[in-house]
Design a protein around this motif. Sequence first.
Motif, PDB file in Angstrom:
ATOM      1  N   GLU A 128      51.505  41.871  27.564  1.00 53.20           N
ATOM      2  CA  GLU A 128      50.094  41.773  27.922  1.00 53.20           C
ATOM      3  C   GLU A 128      49.247  41.859  26.657  1.00 53.20           C
ATOM      4  O   GLU A 128      49.482  42.721  25.804  1.00 53.20           O
ATOM      5  N   ALA A 178      46.781  42.391  38.776  1.00 49.61           N
ATOM      6  CA  ALA A 178      47.425  41.269  38.093  1.00 49.61           C
ATOM      7  C   ALA A 178      47.427  40.083  39.050  1.00 49.61           C
ATOM      8  O   ALA A 178      48.057  40.128  40.108  1.00 49.61           O
ATOM      9  N   LYS A 214      44.584  48.775  38.422  1.00 50.12           N
ATOM     10  CA  LYS A 214      44.968  47.551  37.714  1.00 50.12           C
ATOM     11  C   LYS A 214      45.275  46.442  38.706  1.00 50.12           C
ATOM     12  O   LYS A 214      45.924  46.665  39.733  1.00 50.12           O
ATOM     13  N   GLN A 255      41.742  45.723  34.496  1.00 48.35           N
ATOM     14  CA  GLN A 255      41.958  47.119  34.852  1.00 48.35           C
ATOM     15  C   GLN A 255      40.836  47.984  34.314  1.00 48.35           C
ATOM     16  O   GLN A 255      40.098  47.595  33.412  1.00 48.35           O
ATOM     17  N   ILE A 268      44.965  39.661  33.986  1.00 47.33           N
ATOM     18  CA  ILE A 268      45.003  41.116  34.142  1.00 47.33           C
ATOM     19  C   ILE A 268      43.595  41.688  34.002  1.00 47.33           C
ATOM     20  O   ILE A 268      42.868  41.349  33.076  1.00 47.33           O
TER      21      ILE A 268
END
Length: 250
Positions: free
Chosen positions: A219, A164, A162, A179, A177
């Motif tokens: 999120e 950010a 992931k 991932q 974000i």
Amino acid sequence: MFKKINIFAILIVLGFVISNPAAADATAEDFQVWGGVFSQGNFGFVNPNNPDLKKFRWWMEGQGRFGNDATQFTQSLIRPGVGYALTDKVVVWAGYAWAPTAEPLAARPFNEHRIWQQVTWGDNFSFGRLSARSRFEQRFFDHNAANPGNDDVGHRFRQLVKLAVPMPSINENLSFIVQSELFIAMNSVDNPAFISRGYDQNRAFVGLGYKVNQYATVEVGYMNQFINRPHSARPDQMMHNFIASLFLNF
């Protein structure tokens, strides 16, 4: 600098999308809505005078997933666990998960119970925060599961990465974000039409994160989920999921 970060993030997104297997003509597609609360903290509150207690961690999450174009319950997850911080960046964990499952993931409803172990890592860099989670699961299915076979314990490995990326030019609390999580089945049950060893699924997510305060982050975004069924009469599945998650860190 911000333009360079945006380009870097876009390239990562494209890499995840390209790496996701192309769906076969027979692939069944569905739109789903997922919501979840993910919380973790340490046991320092038990005795503030003992700093070693902060190395011991707790984990609790709850999720609800709704499929068939978000019209019915599909799956929920209750996942408690405990952990120990080896460093300020690396934590080892173990726990249990209960996952009642229904259509369209299952031909008929059943309960799944999991024992899980994982290692989490996270660090901050000039371009953002990069984190990873490596998880092993032992999956136990009840008698309602479709064709579980005599060996009804499935072993699975999951690897999540992931990124950010902060977006200070828009809002100092906002992040982009991206991932991806790869699932690998480590064994086949006696009836391989239910679980087959090898590539199981991939989940690629892109969205936005907003830091509400020092404890909470929200999120939201889109997840493309591809489920591979190489030996099953059921088709592969491609899910288009809207995800909303609340992360709490105490």
